[in-house]
Design a protein around this motif. Structure first.
Motif, PDB file in Angstrom:
ATOM      1  N   ALA A  10       0.380  -1.343  -0.198  1.00  9.38           N
ATOM      2  CA  ALA A  10       0.054   0.140   0.228  1.00  9.38           C
ATOM      3  C   ALA A  10       0.834   1.231  -0.175  1.00  9.38           C
ATOM      4  CB  ALA A  10      -0.818  -0.235   1.207  1.00  9.38           C
ATOM      5  N   PHE A  11       2.185   1.271   0.607  1.00 10.64           N
ATOM      6  CA  PHE A  11       2.974   2.636   0.898  1.00 10.64           C
ATOM      7  C   PHE A  11       3.341   2.947  -0.437  1.00 10.64           C
ATOM      8  CE2 PHE A  11       7.225   4.082   1.665  1.00 10.64           C
ATOM      9  CZ  PHE A  11       6.649   5.450   2.227  1.00 10.64           C
ATOM     10  N   LEU A  12       4.263   1.581  -0.899  1.00 10.27           N
ATOM     11  CA  LEU A  12       4.466   1.830  -2.444  1.00 10.27           C
ATOM     12  C   LEU A  12       3.819   2.281  -3.610  1.00 10.27           C
ATOM     13  CD1 LEU A  12       6.786  -1.431  -2.556  1.00 10.27           C
ATOM     14  CD2 LEU A  12       7.353   0.739  -1.732  1.00 10.27           C
ATOM     15  N   GLY A  13       2.900   2.127  -3.289  1.00 11.48           N
ATOM     16  CA  GLY A  13       1.322   2.218  -4.647  1.00 11.48           C
ATOM     17  C   GLY A  13       1.098   3.122  -4.106  1.00 11.48           C
ATOM     18  N   GLY A  14       0.864   4.038  -3.384  1.00 13.30           N
ATOM     19  CA  GLY A  14       0.713   5.392  -2.509  1.00 13.30           C
ATOM     20  C   GLY A  14       1.646   6.118  -3.286  1.00 13.30           C
ATOM     21  N   ALA A  15       3.542   6.250  -3.331  1.00 13.91           N
ATOM     22  CA  ALA A  15       4.236   6.598  -3.272  1.00 13.91           C
ATOM     23  C   ALA A  15       4.672   6.945  -5.235  1.00 13.91           C
ATOM     24  CB  ALA A  15       5.545   6.255  -2.843  1.00 13.91           C
ATOM     25  N   ILE A  16       3.965   5.458  -5.520  1.00 19.32           N
ATOM     26  CA  ILE A  16       4.617   5.892  -7.035  1.00 19.32           C
ATOM     27  C   ILE A  16       3.136   7.063  -7.513  1.00 19.32           C
ATOM     28  CG2 ILE A  16       3.419   4.703  -9.663  1.00 19.32           C
ATOM     29  CD1 ILE A  16       4.979   2.187  -7.766  1.00 19.32           C
ATOM     30  N   VAL A  17       1.767   6.489  -6.729  1.00 19.79           N
ATOM     31  CA  VAL A  17       0.758   7.736  -7.425  1.00 19.79           C
ATOM     32  C   VAL A  17       0.557   8.487  -7.235  1.00 19.79           C
ATOM     33  CG1 VAL A  17      -1.673   8.470  -7.572  1.00 19.79           C
ATOM     34  CG2 VAL A  17      -1.587   5.608  -7.906  1.00 19.79           C
ATOM     35  N   GLY A  18       1.747   9.232  -5.856  1.00 14.13           N
ATOM     36  CA  GLY A  18       1.794  10.028  -5.741  1.00 14.13           C
ATOM     37  C   GLY A  18       2.963  10.855  -6.418  1.00 14.13           C
ATOM     38  N   ALA A  19       4.393  10.113  -6.334  1.00  7.59           N
ATOM     39  CA  ALA A  19       5.045  11.138  -7.917  1.00  7.59           C
ATOM     40  C   ALA A  19       4.603  10.675  -9.128  1.00  7.59           C
ATOM     41  CB  ALA A  19       6.286   9.467  -7.518  1.00  7.59           C
ATOM     42  N   GLY A  20       3.363   9.687  -9.545  1.00 11.57           N
ATOM     43  CA  GLY A  20       3.092  10.720 -11.182  1.00 11.57           C
ATOM     44  C   GLY A  20       2.083  11.161 -11.158  1.00 11.57           C
ATOM     45  N   ALA A  21       1.896  12.130  -9.778  1.00  6.29           N
ATOM     46  CA  ALA A  21       0.856  13.211  -9.689  1.00  6.29           C
ATOM     47  C   ALA A  21       1.679  14.418  -9.529  1.00  6.29           C
ATOM     48  CB  ALA A  21       0.428  13.033  -7.886  1.00  6.29           C
ATOM     49  N   ALA A  22       2.277  14.791  -8.736  1.00  6.89           N
ATOM     50  CA  ALA A  22       3.771  15.293  -9.063  1.00  6.89           C
ATOM     51  C   ALA A  22       4.407  15.674 -10.130  1.00  6.89           C
ATOM     52  CB  ALA A  22       4.533  14.903  -7.809  1.00  6.89           C
ATOM     53  N   LEU A  23       4.530  14.542 -10.942  1.00  5.79           N
ATOM     54  CA  LEU A  23       5.061  15.332 -12.275  1.00  5.79           C
ATOM     55  C   LEU A  23       3.993  15.343 -13.710  1.00  5.79           C
ATOM     56  CD1 LEU A  23       7.027  11.533 -12.946  1.00  5.79           C
ATOM     57  CD2 LEU A  23       7.900  13.351 -12.659  1.00  5.79           C
TER      58      LEU A  23
END
Length: 70
Positions: A10-23
């Motif tokens: 869940a943490f890794l999934g959230g980190a990936i979505v967050g990084a995608g959102a930032a980009l």
């Protein structure tokens, strides 16, 4: 153990979505952003074509829109 694995996933999934959102929400033109994403992936050893990057950006955009609407 299984609970810990789920928490890490869940943490890794959230980190990936967050990084995608930032980009995606960065103040850059789309073509520049896609080039930047492709460069980052290539530096990590992930070879991808322009169409692969476009598909990734489209998927991240849809995932983010679904998260915002929920």
């Amino acid at each position: 153990m299984n609970n810990t694995l789920g928490l890490i996933s869940a943490f890794l999934g959230g980190a990936i979505v967050g990084a995608g959102a930032a980009l995606l929400f960065a103040p850059e033109k789309g073509s520049e952003l896609r080039t930047r994403i492709a460069d980052i992936l290539r530096k990590k050893g992930i070879i991808c074509s322009d169409s692969d990057v476009d598909a990734l950006v489209d998927k991240l955009t849809k995932d983010l829109q679904a998260e915002v609407c929920d």
